[in-house]
Motif scaffolding. Structure first.
Motif, PDB file in Angstrom:
ATOM      1  N   ARG A 225     136.159  27.804  35.673  1.00  0.00           N
ATOM      2  CA  ARG A 225     137.055  27.239  34.668  1.00  0.00           C
ATOM      3  C   ARG A 225     136.561  27.654  33.283  1.00  0.00           C
ATOM      4  O   ARG A 225     135.363  27.835  33.083  1.00  0.00           O
ATOM      5  CB  ARG A 225     137.072  25.715  34.747  1.00  0.00           C
ATOM      6  CG  ARG A 225     137.687  25.169  36.014  1.00  0.00           C
ATOM      7  CD  ARG A 225     137.554  23.644  36.078  1.00  0.00           C
ATOM      8  NE  ARG A 225     138.191  23.125  37.268  1.00  0.00           N
ATOM      9  CZ  ARG A 225     137.563  22.959  38.440  1.00  0.00           C
ATOM     10  NH1 ARG A 225     136.301  23.283  38.566  1.00  0.00           N
ATOM     11  NH2 ARG A 225     138.217  22.471  39.482  1.00  0.00           N
ATOM     12  N   THR A 226     137.499  27.772  32.360  1.00  0.00           N
ATOM     13  CA  THR A 226     137.148  27.994  30.963  1.00  0.00           C
ATOM     14  C   THR A 226     137.630  26.788  30.176  1.00  0.00           C
ATOM     15  O   THR A 226     138.789  26.383  30.309  1.00  0.00           O
ATOM     16  CB  THR A 226     137.789  29.283  30.409  1.00  0.00           C
ATOM     17  OG1 THR A 226     137.373  30.393  31.211  1.00  0.00           O
ATOM     18  CG2 THR A 226     137.363  29.521  28.972  1.00  0.00           C
ATOM     19  N   LEU A 227     136.742  26.221  29.371  1.00  0.00           N
ATOM     20  CA  LEU A 227     137.041  25.057  28.545  1.00  0.00           C
ATOM     21  C   LEU A 227     137.056  25.513  27.087  1.00  0.00           C
ATOM     22  O   LEU A 227     136.098  26.146  26.616  1.00  0.00           O
ATOM     23  CB  LEU A 227     135.979  23.989  28.736  1.00  0.00           C
ATOM     24  CG  LEU A 227     135.616  23.687  30.194  1.00  0.00           C
ATOM     25  CD1 LEU A 227     134.406  22.778  30.266  1.00  0.00           C
ATOM     26  CD2 LEU A 227     136.805  23.101  30.926  1.00  0.00           C
TER      27      LEU A 227
ATOM     28  N   TYR B  76     134.784  28.991  23.513  1.00  0.00           N
ATOM     29  CA  TYR B  76     135.125  29.145  24.935  1.00  0.00           C
ATOM     30  C   TYR B  76     133.846  28.898  25.726  1.00  0.00           C
ATOM     31  O   TYR B  76     132.811  29.505  25.446  1.00  0.00           O
ATOM     32  CB  TYR B  76     135.561  30.568  25.238  1.00  0.00           C
ATOM     33  CG  TYR B  76     136.978  30.934  24.882  1.00  0.00           C
ATOM     34  CD1 TYR B  76     137.803  31.539  25.828  1.00  0.00           C
ATOM     35  CD2 TYR B  76     137.496  30.713  23.610  1.00  0.00           C
ATOM     36  CE1 TYR B  76     139.097  31.915  25.509  1.00  0.00           C
ATOM     37  CE2 TYR B  76     138.785  31.088  23.286  1.00  0.00           C
ATOM     38  CZ  TYR B  76     139.588  31.682  24.247  1.00  0.00           C
ATOM     39  OH  TYR B  76     140.868  32.051  23.929  1.00  0.00           O
TER      40      TYR B  76
ATOM     41  N   GLU C 224     146.576  28.246  32.722  1.00  0.00           N
ATOM     42  CA  GLU C 224     146.017  27.656  31.512  1.00  0.00           C
ATOM     43  C   GLU C 224     146.914  26.525  31.050  1.00  0.00           C
ATOM     44  O   GLU C 224     148.135  26.666  31.012  1.00  0.00           O
ATOM     45  CB  GLU C 224     145.920  28.708  30.396  1.00  0.00           C
ATOM     46  CG  GLU C 224     145.429  28.145  29.086  1.00  0.00           C
ATOM     47  CD  GLU C 224     145.315  29.178  27.977  1.00  0.00           C
ATOM     48  OE1 GLU C 224     144.892  28.785  26.866  1.00  0.00           O
ATOM     49  OE2 GLU C 224     145.643  30.354  28.192  1.00  0.00           O
TER      50      GLU C 224
ATOM     51  N   GLN D 284     137.983  24.494  22.961  1.00  0.00           N
ATOM     52  CA  GLN D 284     138.318  23.560  21.896  1.00  0.00           C
ATOM     53  C   GLN D 284     138.532  24.375  20.635  1.00  0.00           C
ATOM     54  O   GLN D 284     137.713  25.238  20.308  1.00  0.00           O
ATOM     55  CB  GLN D 284     137.187  22.562  21.687  1.00  0.00           C
ATOM     56  CG  GLN D 284     136.993  21.627  22.853  1.00  0.00           C
ATOM     57  CD  GLN D 284     135.830  20.681  22.637  1.00  0.00           C
ATOM     58  OE1 GLN D 284     135.064  20.500  23.547  1.00  0.00           O
ATOM     59  NE2 GLN D 284     135.704  20.089  21.472  1.00  0.00           N
TER      60      GLN D 284
ATOM     61  N   ARG E 108     142.298  23.557  25.497  1.00  0.00           N
ATOM     62  CA  ARG E 108     142.834  24.478  26.495  1.00  0.00           C
ATOM     63  C   ARG E 108     141.874  24.529  27.678  1.00  0.00           C
ATOM     64  O   ARG E 108     140.662  24.487  27.494  1.00  0.00           O
ATOM     65  CB  ARG E 108     142.999  25.874  25.881  1.00  0.00           C
ATOM     66  CG  ARG E 108     143.921  25.866  24.679  1.00  0.00           C
ATOM     67  CD  ARG E 108     143.888  27.141  23.840  1.00  0.00           C
ATOM     68  NE  ARG E 108     143.896  28.342  24.614  1.00  0.00           N
ATOM     69  CZ  ARG E 108     143.266  29.481  24.263  1.00  0.00           C
ATOM     70  NH1 ARG E 108     142.568  29.542  23.156  1.00  0.00           N
ATOM     71  NH2 ARG E 108     143.326  30.545  25.014  1.00  0.00           N
ATOM     72  N   THR E 109     142.429  24.627  28.859  1.00  0.00           N
ATOM     73  CA  THR E 109     141.610  24.823  30.058  1.00  0.00           C
ATOM     74  C   THR E 109     142.230  25.932  30.886  1.00  0.00           C
ATOM     75  O   THR E 109     143.445  25.999  31.049  1.00  0.00           O
ATOM     76  CB  THR E 109     141.505  23.548  30.926  1.00  0.00           C
ATOM     77  OG1 THR E 109     142.819  23.101  31.259  1.00  0.00           O
ATOM     78  CG2 THR E 109     140.748  22.459  30.210  1.00  0.00           C
ATOM     79  N   TRP E 110     141.367  26.809  31.370  1.00  0.00           N
ATOM     80  CA  TRP E 110     141.791  27.871  32.291  1.00  0.00           C
ATOM     81  C   TRP E 110     141.231  27.532  33.661  1.00  0.00           C
ATOM     82  O   TRP E 110     140.049  27.219  33.798  1.00  0.00           O
ATOM     83  CB  TRP E 110     141.215  29.215  31.892  1.00  0.00           C
ATOM     84  CG  TRP E 110     141.645  29.812  30.594  1.00  0.00           C
ATOM     85  CD1 TRP E 110     142.380  29.245  29.597  1.00  0.00           C
ATOM     86  CD2 TRP E 110     141.327  31.132  30.146  1.00  0.00           C
ATOM     87  NE1 TRP E 110     142.527  30.117  28.562  1.00  0.00           N
ATOM     88  CE2 TRP E 110     141.887  31.292  28.873  1.00  0.00           C
ATOM     89  CE3 TRP E 110     140.610  32.178  30.697  1.00  0.00           C
ATOM     90  CZ2 TRP E 110     141.765  32.465  28.146  1.00  0.00           C
ATOM     91  CZ3 TRP E 110     140.484  33.349  29.970  1.00  0.00           C
ATOM     92  CH2 TRP E 110     141.062  33.489  28.714  1.00  0.00           C
ATOM     93  N   HIS E 111     142.055  27.635  34.665  1.00  0.00           N
ATOM     94  CA  HIS E 111     141.623  27.477  36.056  1.00  0.00           C
ATOM     95  C   HIS E 111     141.757  28.839  36.716  1.00  0.00           C
ATOM     96  O   HIS E 111     142.864  29.363  36.840  1.00  0.00           O
ATOM     97  CB  HIS E 111     142.469  26.417  36.771  1.00  0.00           C
ATOM     98  CG  HIS E 111     142.305  25.062  36.175  1.00  0.00           C
ATOM     99  ND1 HIS E 111     141.442  24.129  36.686  1.00  0.00           N
ATOM    100  CD2 HIS E 111     142.865  24.492  35.080  1.00  0.00           C
ATOM    101  CE1 HIS E 111     141.493  23.044  35.947  1.00  0.00           C
ATOM    102  NE2 HIS E 111     142.337  23.239  34.962  1.00  0.00           N
TER     103      HIS E 111
END
Length: 148
Positions: free
Chosen positions: A139-141, A22, A113, A143, A126-129
């Motif tokens: 944002r959270t990126l 994350y 997400e 993999q 996954r991406t969180w806005h």
């Protein structure tokens, strides 16, 4: 009783354990936090919860956290209402889930997400806005790779 695996086949493809990273960034792309993760996505047969997820996080400084997210299936969505969050997840195409949730301790904030699983079901992005008062602020990126 509706069959979750049949009605949400994309979600069913996420069953198992996932490890990844994350990376939390501000709106300018500056890294605010980075940590490792191990998530378990389960569909328990002997539980009142249709879906059960365990998130384990580990930081380089040794800090660790674990959070559990039981979810109930209804109307082609998974609904969450735990001591920590409220939200729901639904499918939008043959490889993508959307999750909306908010932390109960931060009432003016919420997250969207997007979760995309690969055709071979072994990796996901996954991406969180993050929004506060309807304005994006980070944002959270994420993999991840399947480990089982």
């Amino acid at each position: 009783m509706p069959n979750l695996r049949e009605e949400m086949p994309v979600l069913a493809r996420h069953e198992g354990d996932w490890v990844g990273t994350y990376t939390l960034v501000d709106t300018e792309g500056k890294i605010l936090d980075k940590h490792e993760s191990h998530l378990s996505c389960q569909f328990p047969d002997d539980s009142p919860d249709s879906y059960y997820q365990i998130n384990r996080y580990t930081w380089a400084n040794g800090k660790q956290e674990e959070h559990q997210f039981p979810g109930k299936y209804c109307d082609k969505a998974i609904w969450f209402d735990t001591e920590r969050i409220t939200g729901k997840a639904w499918e939008i195409d043959d490889s993508t889930l959307i999750l909306w949730f908010s932390y109960k301790t931060v009432p003016a904030a919420y997250l969207y997400e997007m979760i995309q699983i690969s055709p071979d079901n072994n990796s996901r992005a996954r991406t969180w806005h993050w929004f506060k008062n309807h304005q994006i602020y980070q944002r959270t990126l994420i993999q991840e790779q399947r480990v089982r």
